[in-house]
Design a protein around this motif. Structure first.
Motif: not given
Length: 244
Positions: A58, A61-62, A65, A67, A73, A75, A92, A95-96
């Motif tokens: 997770a 992947n975040l 994609e 944040i 955003t 990366t 990240a 956040r998860i």
């Protein structure tokens, strides 16, 4: 369980990770724990993962994609420095945790995850970080040029004795493989194949990326010669003269 090791050397970075995941003795699988992020001639990063597989995936992947923050955003392809990259990995993770942590706690599942992040962005030096489950992190230094995550205790002694900042990159590969072999021999939850990555300073691409199986001739030679060298060293040490 996992074992991942990274060496931050004067000439670059060596990263090595096993691939075994298990949820019990009868549920063993192979997953790569090494993830790369590359923009040719501009940046190179690799992220090694340890801990809960779903949580680690997770987070990865975040990071792909992105944040969102107040301006855009972010990366790992857009951060300006390696320090900011380590911060982003930490963000990240947190956040998860906010998303999955309460449900995991309700099921008595610990939020167990950690990362090694190594790489270089043009304009800066190669750097290696260890990111914890709380999202905070430390950095390898010239005094301590290696970091480990997962089942690290078996592979640490050789690194403590032999790894130095000025170690040649491919001598670093030997040390990482010996460290991994020590762990494979002593802990069944760490298993082959293992993924190796070598990055040379200012290259902005990996110099070597290889999956090493138990049948790999060089790895087999490392295992046999290291075991033989240890036996010879042990036998060469004089016996204690404490008894009369």
């Amino acid at each position: 369980m996992t074992y991942c090791v990274g060496l931050a050397l004067a000439d670059g970075i060596v990263l090595l990770a096993d691939t075994r995941t298990n949820a019990g003795v009868d549920n063993i699988s192979i997953f790569s724990k090494m993830h790369t992020f590359l923009l040719p001639d501009e940046r190179f990063m690799a992220l090694l993962t340890s801990g809960n597989l779903a949580t680690a995936q997770a987070v990865v992947n975040l990071l792909h994609e992105g944040i969102p923050n107040e301006e855009r955003t972010e990366t790992l392809y857009t951060v300006p420095t390696m320090f900011r990259a380590a911060q982003l990995v930490g963000e990240a993770v947190r956040r998860i945790y906010r998303i999955d942590g309460p449900a995991m706690q309700a099921q008595n599942i610990s939020f167990d995850v950690s990362f090694l992040l190594g790489g270089q962005i043009r304009g800066g030096n190669p750097r290696l970080f260890q990111v914890y489950a709380a999202g905070n992190f430390i950095e390898a230094t010239a005094d301590t040029p290696f970091l480990q995550i997962g089942e690290h205790k078996y592979g640490k002694p050789i690194l403590d004795r032999a790894a130095g900042y000025d170690t040649d990159l491919y001598d670093g590969v030997k040390l990482a493989l010996i460290s991994m072999d020590s762990t494979l021999r002593s802990n069944l939850t760490v298993g082959p194949p293992v993924d190796l990555l070598v990055y040379r300073r200012d290259a902005f691409k990996f110099e070597l990326k290889r999956r090493i199986t138990e049948d790999d001739p060089y790895f087999r030679m490392i295992r046999e010669r290291w075991s033989e060298a240890l036996r010879e060293a042990y036998l060469a040490i004089p016996r204690p003269n404490w008894s009369s």
